[in-house]
Design an enzyme around this catalytic site. Structure first.
Site, short mmCIF file in Angstrom:
data_model
loop_
_atom_site.label_atom_id
_atom_site.label_comp_id
_atom_site.label_asym_id
_atom_site.label_seq_id
_atom_site.Cartn_x
_atom_site.Cartn_y
_atom_site.Cartn_z
N ASP A 36 0.86 -1.19 0.00
CA ASP A 36 0.00 0.00 0.00
C ASP A 36 0.89 1.24 0.00
O ASP A 36 2.12 1.13 0.13
CB ASP A 36 -0.94 0.01 1.22
CG ASP A 36 -2.25 0.73 0.92
OD1 ASP A 36 -2.19 1.81 0.31
OD2 ASP A 36 -3.32 0.21 1.25
N ILE A 53 1.24 1.94 -7.03
CA ILE A 53 0.91 1.16 -8.24
C ILE A 53 1.03 1.98 -9.53
O ILE A 53 1.02 1.42 -10.62
CB ILE A 53 -0.50 0.51 -8.15
CG1 ILE A 53 -1.59 1.57 -7.91
CG2 ILE A 53 -0.52 -0.59 -7.10
CD1 ILE A 53 -3.00 1.05 -8.12
N TYR A 142 -15.29 6.82 -11.06
CA TYR A 142 -15.06 5.51 -10.42
C TYR A 142 -15.83 4.41 -11.18
O TYR A 142 -15.26 3.37 -11.54
CB TYR A 142 -15.53 5.60 -8.96
CG TYR A 142 -15.55 4.33 -8.15
CD1 TYR A 142 -14.40 3.58 -7.94
CD2 TYR A 142 -16.74 3.89 -7.56
CE1 TYR A 142 -14.44 2.43 -7.15
CE2 TYR A 142 -16.78 2.75 -6.76
CZ TYR A 142 -15.62 2.02 -6.58
OH TYR A 142 -15.66 0.89 -5.80
C1 AKB Z 1 -18.39 3.47 -2.84
O1 AKB Z 1 -19.34 3.88 -2.15
O2 AKB Z 1 -17.81 4.17 -3.67
C2 AKB Z 1 -17.98 2.03 -2.69
C3 AKB Z 1 -18.65 1.15 -3.70
C4 AKB Z 1 -20.10 0.92 -3.63
O3 AKB Z 1 -18.00 0.63 -4.56
N1 AKB Z 1 -18.25 1.56 -1.38
#
Ligand code: AKB
Length: 315
Positions: A36, A53, A142
């Site tokens: 990490d 990473i 994300y």
């Molecule tokens: C987030 O809330 O971003 C994470 C997920 C649901 O992947 N816990």
């Protein structure tokens, strides 16, 4: 004891920490390298290493020097933090995965675990009992990075035969550490605040239903998937995974059964829009059929354990 040597990236994160311990119980301390960017100040684990990473050369040297045969690639920037720095999130969540897939193909890595998420879902997804195969139109960086990651994992399996396995985690609730940067983090914070102050201000509205899972189920799912016979794993992008689904109001009610004076108020912020774009509940039939997934924890059981484990910290 197996001969495998495992690397866990993001080993100091909410899932990584508990996963590392569980893998060490199964495969032995020295067979699991925890990596990490940060570890606690009092860390004295001889099998933990600093690893960025994004430093491709160092990542490669680590895999080479430790003769890594299996990687659990847990390092990621989550949904809420990701919106603060989209390009960095893309680099960490996607470009580092691509480097790892390429290194794995060239080196001795035989198996790879890639954590995906309910954040891959979006407005084109049925929100209740979301099926395994649906059009994905995520709205966070994300979610975009994890959706793309799923496709690359599938590609490396099909094109190069790399044994990549993946699940779409719901929100994870754990007592071992605090999550950070996620939209589902309220469901951990609430237990701490209930015990510490008897009250919690929630950043999501009371009726926001989201899929959730207790840490023990999440870790067991991960290990069961990775241990399943190769022939049973027919889905190589990522499996839907489900245990329970609840709203902040329902979670507060469950805490009130043990702490009747607990109060909650709601002040939704930018995370509300993220939560609203995700599924309310998940159909994980495929995981149940292909590798026998079965959750063990519901809201009641989880609340009992969370309060029990956290109580000593605040008394
Ligand atoms: C987030 O809330 O971003 C994470 C997920 C649901 O992947 N816990």
């Amino acid at each position: 004891m197996s001969q495998k040597t495992i690397l866990v990236t993001g080993a100091n994160g909410q899932l990584g920490r508990v996963l590392t311990n569980s893998l060490r119980e199964i495969y032995g301390e020295g067979s699991v390298i925890a990596s990490d960017l940060n570890f606690p100040d009092d860390n004295n684990d001889p099998n933990s290493i600093f690893l960025d990473i994004l430093n491709k050369d160092r990542f490669k040297e680590t895999i080479h020097d430790y003769n890594i045969t299996e990687v659990y690639h847990m390092a990621a920037i989550l949904s809420a933090s990701g919106e603060g720095n989209p390009m960095k999130t893309w680099n960490v969540n996607l470009n580092a995965l691509l480097d790892l897939l390429e290194m794995s193909k060239e080196m001795e890595v035989q198996k790879l675990f890639f954590p995906s998420t309910i954040a891959v879902f979006g407005q084109t997804t049925p929100q209740v009992n979301t099926p395994q195969d649906v059009p994905l139109l995520p709205e966070t960086v994300y979610g975009i990075s994890k959706t793309t990651g799923e496709l690359w994992c599938n590609y490396y399996y099909k094109r190069y035969g790399l044994d990549v396995r993946s699940v779409r985690y719901p929100g994870i609730i754990s007592y071992q550490s605090m999550p950070s940067g996620g939209t589902t983090d309220y469901a951990v914070e609430i237990y701490h605040e209930a015990l510490k102050n008897g009250t919690y201000e929630c950043f999501l509205g009371p009726e926001t239903a989201l899929p959730m899972m207790f840490i023990d189920d999440a870790i067991r799912a991960t290990i069961e998937l990775m241990q399943a016979p190769i022939d049973s794993i027919k889905t190589r992008y990522s499996y839907n995974l489900s245990a329970m689904s609840f709203t902040p109001a329902q979670l507060a009610e469950s805490i009130k059964t043990a702490l009747p004076d607990f109060t909650i108020n709601y002040k939704p912020d930018f995370r509300q829009a993220i939560a609203d774009s995700w599924s309310e509940s998940i159909d994980d039939t495929r995981a149940r059929e292909e590798w026998g997934w079965q959750p063990r924890f519901d809201l009641k059981k989880m609340t009992e354990i969370m309060l029990d484990k956290l109580k000593p910290k605040y008394s």
